[in-house]
Write a protein that holds these residues in place. Structure first.
Motif, PDB file in Angstrom:
ATOM      1  N   THR A   1      -4.291   1.284  -4.720  1.00 26.70           N
ATOM      2  CA  THR A   1      -4.118   0.935  -6.133  1.00 26.70           C
ATOM      3  C   THR A   1      -2.820   0.157  -6.353  1.00 26.70           C
ATOM      4  O   THR A   1      -2.751  -0.683  -7.260  1.00 26.70           O
ATOM      5  CB  THR A   1      -4.176   2.165  -7.064  1.00 26.70           C
ATOM      6  OG1 THR A   1      -3.108   3.057  -6.746  1.00 26.70           O
ATOM      7  CG2 THR A   1      -5.518   2.869  -6.951  1.00 26.70           C
ATOM      8  N   THR A   2      -1.815   0.401  -5.537  1.00 25.71           N
ATOM      9  CA  THR A   2      -0.578  -0.371  -5.650  1.00 25.71           C
ATOM     10  C   THR A   2      -0.795  -1.820  -5.212  1.00 25.71           C
ATOM     11  O   THR A   2      -0.250  -2.743  -5.814  1.00 25.71           O
ATOM     12  CB  THR A   2       0.549   0.291  -4.830  1.00 25.71           C
ATOM     13  OG1 THR A   2       0.050   0.589  -3.524  1.00 25.71           O
ATOM     14  CG2 THR A   2       1.019   1.581  -5.488  1.00 25.71           C
TER      15      THR A   2
ATOM     16  N   ASP B   1     -12.528  -0.538   0.821  1.00 27.65           N
ATOM     17  CA  ASP B   1     -11.080  -0.615   1.005  1.00 27.65           C
ATOM     18  C   ASP B   1     -10.645  -0.163   2.384  1.00 27.65           C
ATOM     19  O   ASP B   1      -9.702  -0.706   2.947  1.00 27.65           O
ATOM     20  CB  ASP B   1     -10.354   0.172  -0.085  1.00 27.65           C
ATOM     21  CG  ASP B   1     -10.619   1.666  -0.030  1.00 27.65           C
ATOM     22  OD1 ASP B   1     -11.755   2.067   0.287  1.00 27.65           O
ATOM     23  OD2 ASP B   1      -9.688   2.444  -0.331  1.00 27.65           O
TER      24      ASP B   1
ATOM     25  N   ARG C   1     -13.609   1.834  -4.816  1.00 24.88           N
ATOM     26  CA  ARG C   1     -12.699   0.713  -4.586  1.00 24.88           C
ATOM     27  C   ARG C   1     -13.420  -0.487  -3.988  1.00 24.88           C
ATOM     28  O   ARG C   1     -13.002  -1.628  -4.186  1.00 24.88           O
ATOM     29  CB  ARG C   1     -11.508   1.166  -3.737  1.00 24.88           C
ATOM     30  CG  ARG C   1     -10.587   2.100  -4.532  1.00 24.88           C
ATOM     31  CD  ARG C   1      -9.529   2.758  -3.685  1.00 24.88           C
ATOM     32  NE  ARG C   1     -10.055   3.635  -2.657  1.00 24.88           N
ATOM     33  CZ  ARG C   1     -10.378   4.923  -2.842  1.00 24.88           C
ATOM     34  NH1 ARG C   1     -10.208   5.476  -4.011  1.00 24.88           N
ATOM     35  NH2 ARG C   1     -10.849   5.637  -1.859  1.00 24.88           N
TER      36      ARG C   1
ATOM     37  N   TYR D   1      -2.377  14.434   1.373  1.00 25.62           N
ATOM     38  CA  TYR D   1      -3.409  14.326   0.339  1.00 25.62           C
ATOM     39  C   TYR D   1      -4.672  13.794   0.987  1.00 25.62           C
ATOM     40  O   TYR D   1      -4.596  12.819   1.737  1.00 25.62           O
ATOM     41  CB  TYR D   1      -2.959  13.378  -0.786  1.00 25.62           C
ATOM     42  CG  TYR D   1      -3.987  13.268  -1.892  1.00 25.62           C
ATOM     43  CD1 TYR D   1      -4.038  14.200  -2.910  1.00 25.62           C
ATOM     44  CD2 TYR D   1      -4.927  12.244  -1.877  1.00 25.62           C
ATOM     45  CE1 TYR D   1      -4.998  14.108  -3.901  1.00 25.62           C
ATOM     46  CE2 TYR D   1      -5.894  12.151  -2.858  1.00 25.62           C
ATOM     47  CZ  TYR D   1      -5.916  13.078  -3.869  1.00 25.62           C
ATOM     48  OH  TYR D   1      -6.881  12.985  -4.850  1.00 25.62           O
TER      49      TYR D   1
ATOM     50  N   PHE E   1      -2.751   9.694   3.056  1.00 23.21           N
ATOM     51  CA  PHE E   1      -3.677   8.942   2.202  1.00 23.21           C
ATOM     52  C   PHE E   1      -3.130   7.540   1.955  1.00 23.21           C
ATOM     53  O   PHE E   1      -2.001   7.377   1.505  1.00 23.21           O
ATOM     54  CB  PHE E   1      -3.891   9.678   0.879  1.00 23.21           C
ATOM     55  CG  PHE E   1      -4.935   9.045   0.010  1.00 23.21           C
ATOM     56  CD1 PHE E   1      -6.275   9.303   0.218  1.00 23.21           C
ATOM     57  CD2 PHE E   1      -4.569   8.187  -1.017  1.00 23.21           C
ATOM     58  CE1 PHE E   1      -7.246   8.717  -0.581  1.00 23.21           C
ATOM     59  CE2 PHE E   1      -5.527   7.598  -1.819  1.00 23.21           C
ATOM     60  CZ  PHE E   1      -6.870   7.860  -1.604  1.00 23.21           C
ATOM     61  N   ARG E   2      -3.933   6.535   2.249  1.00 20.32           N
ATOM     62  CA  ARG E   2      -3.547   5.135   2.048  1.00 20.32           C
ATOM     63  C   ARG E   2      -4.112   4.674   0.706  1.00 20.32           C
ATOM     64  O   ARG E   2      -5.306   4.436   0.565  1.00 20.32           O
ATOM     65  CB  ARG E   2      -4.059   4.254   3.182  1.00 20.32           C
ATOM     66  CG  ARG E   2      -3.693   4.742   4.575  1.00 20.32           C
ATOM     67  CD  ARG E   2      -2.207   4.920   4.791  1.00 20.32           C
ATOM     68  NE  ARG E   2      -1.960   5.456   6.132  1.00 20.32           N
ATOM     69  CZ  ARG E   2      -0.785   5.565   6.673  1.00 20.32           C
ATOM     70  NH1 ARG E   2       0.294   5.215   6.015  1.00 20.32           N
ATOM     71  NH2 ARG E   2      -0.647   6.054   7.888  1.00 20.32           N
ATOM     72  N   ASP E   3      -3.237   4.559  -0.270  1.00 28.19           N
ATOM     73  CA  ASP E   3      -3.617   4.269  -1.658  1.00 28.19           C
ATOM     74  C   ASP E   3      -3.478   2.779  -1.931  1.00 28.19           C
ATOM     75  O   ASP E   3      -2.362   2.255  -2.001  1.00 28.19           O
ATOM     76  CB  ASP E   3      -2.705   5.082  -2.581  1.00 28.19           C
ATOM     77  CG  ASP E   3      -2.960   4.823  -4.055  1.00 28.19           C
ATOM     78  OD1 ASP E   3      -4.021   4.265  -4.400  1.00 28.19           O
ATOM     79  OD2 ASP E   3      -2.089   5.191  -4.868  1.00 28.19           O
TER      80      ASP E   3
ATOM     81  N   ILE F   1       0.842  -1.197   0.000  1.00 29.52           N
ATOM     82  CA  ILE F   1       0.000   0.000   0.000  1.00 29.52           C
ATOM     83  C   ILE F   1       0.879   1.248   0.000  1.00 29.52           C
ATOM     84  O   ILE F   1       1.767   1.386   0.831  1.00 29.52           O
ATOM     85  CB  ILE F   1      -0.940  -0.005   1.221  1.00 29.52           C
ATOM     86  CG1 ILE F   1      -1.908  -1.188   1.109  1.00 29.52           C
ATOM     87  CG2 ILE F   1      -1.687   1.324   1.344  1.00 29.52           C
ATOM     88  CD1 ILE F   1      -2.669  -1.483   2.374  1.00 29.52           C
ATOM     89  N   ARG F   2       0.606   2.132  -0.948  1.00 29.69           N
ATOM     90  CA  ARG F   2       1.365   3.386  -1.049  1.00 29.69           C
ATOM     91  C   ARG F   2       0.733   4.417  -0.112  1.00 29.69           C
ATOM     92  O   ARG F   2      -0.479   4.554  -0.059  1.00 29.69           O
ATOM     93  CB  ARG F   2       1.318   3.880  -2.496  1.00 29.69           C
ATOM     94  CG  ARG F   2       1.922   5.234  -2.704  1.00 29.69           C
ATOM     95  CD  ARG F   2       2.000   5.649  -4.170  1.00 29.69           C
ATOM     96  NE  ARG F   2       0.854   5.252  -4.962  1.00 29.69           N
ATOM     97  CZ  ARG F   2       0.930   4.916  -6.261  1.00 29.69           C
ATOM     98  NH1 ARG F   2       2.082   4.935  -6.897  1.00 29.69           N
ATOM     99  NH2 ARG F   2      -0.149   4.576  -6.919  1.00 29.69           N
ATOM    100  N   THR F   3       1.583   5.140   0.610  1.00 31.09           N
ATOM    101  CA  THR F   3       1.116   6.229   1.463  1.00 31.09           C
ATOM    102  C   THR F   3       1.512   7.544   0.821  1.00 31.09           C
ATOM    103  O   THR F   3       2.669   7.747   0.470  1.00 31.09           O
ATOM    104  CB  THR F   3       1.727   6.119   2.869  1.00 31.09           C
ATOM    105  OG1 THR F   3       1.284   4.890   3.458  1.00 31.09           O
ATOM    106  CG2 THR F   3       1.287   7.278   3.750  1.00 31.09           C
ATOM    107  N   ILE F   4       0.520   8.434   0.670  1.00 33.45           N
ATOM    108  CA  ILE F   4       0.751   9.738   0.056  1.00 33.45           C
ATOM    109  C   ILE F   4       0.502  10.803   1.121  1.00 33.45           C
ATOM    110  O   ILE F   4      -0.635  11.015   1.539  1.00 33.45           O
ATOM    111  CB  ILE F   4      -0.166   9.950  -1.165  1.00 33.45           C
ATOM    112  CG1 ILE F   4       0.081   8.836  -2.184  1.00 33.45           C
ATOM    113  CG2 ILE F   4       0.049  11.341  -1.776  1.00 33.45           C
ATOM    114  CD1 ILE F   4      -0.922   8.774  -3.302  1.00 33.45           C
TER     115      ILE F   4
END
Length: 181
Positions: A30-31, A125, A64, A19, A26-28, A13-16
């Motif tokens: 999509t990765t 999600d 999601r 954002y 933000f816990r993304d 999980i990518r963290t941004i």
């Protein structure tokens, strides 16, 4: 769930930072979705407690939750019910309004998506404050469904959403938790 699985999912999980606004991490996912092994493991873990149980439908919250919910429904041999923001569904709908930080919003589903007494697993999600998820539970129960559980990949326990669902009598399952917002 074992620590290695949690670690593997967390690393997928990518963290941004900052954002959509400063201070938010933000816990993304999509990765995670793009990593075939991590995606499969997450879906298998979401499905596992309900394999062999009588689940009629899986309801996924836009957007999601559609991806995850569709995969979970397939694995459980259940139907899928999309829960969408207002105005996105083409047939007669039922809706529930819920509060946002500033204002309100509505979610809806087709009025004929479920029949009274069907057992449903709600999937998304992430659970944060629980506003959308609690509205989804009210929507599903309002049409006569039995909400067997609500499942999420990520819980942000500091925001209390999972506890709000539990206070409504919903069994909540999340695969990993992140501190903060």
């Amino acid at each position: 769930m074992d620590d290695r699985l949690a670690s593997d999912l967390r690393s997928a999980i990518r963290t941004i930072p900052d954002y959509p606004k400063p201070g938010i991490m933000f816990r993304d996912i999509t990765t995670l979705l793009g990593d075939a092994r991590a995606f499969r493991r997450a879906v298998d873990e979401l499905v596992h407690p309900y394999a062999g149980a009588k689940i009629d439908k899986v309801a996924g919250i836009e957007a999601r939750g559609f991806i995850l919910g569709g995969a979970v429904a397939h694995q459980l041999s259940a139907g899928f019910v999309p829960i969408r923001k207002r105005g996105k569904l083409p047939h007669r709908t039922v809706s529930v309004a819920y509060a946002l930080e500033y204002g309100s919003d509505e979610i809806e589903m087709h009025a004929d998506a479920l029949v009274q007494g069907e057992r449903v697993v709600l999937v998304d999600d992430l659970i944060a404050t629980g506003g959308t998820a609690t509205a989804a539970v009210k929507l599903l129960r309002g049409i006569g469904a039995e909400v067997a559980a609500a499942c999420f990949i990520i819980d942000l326990p500091d925001l209390g959403g999972a506890e709000r669902l539990r206070a409504m009598g919903v069994d909540v399952r999340s695969l990993i938790a992140f501190e903060g917002h």
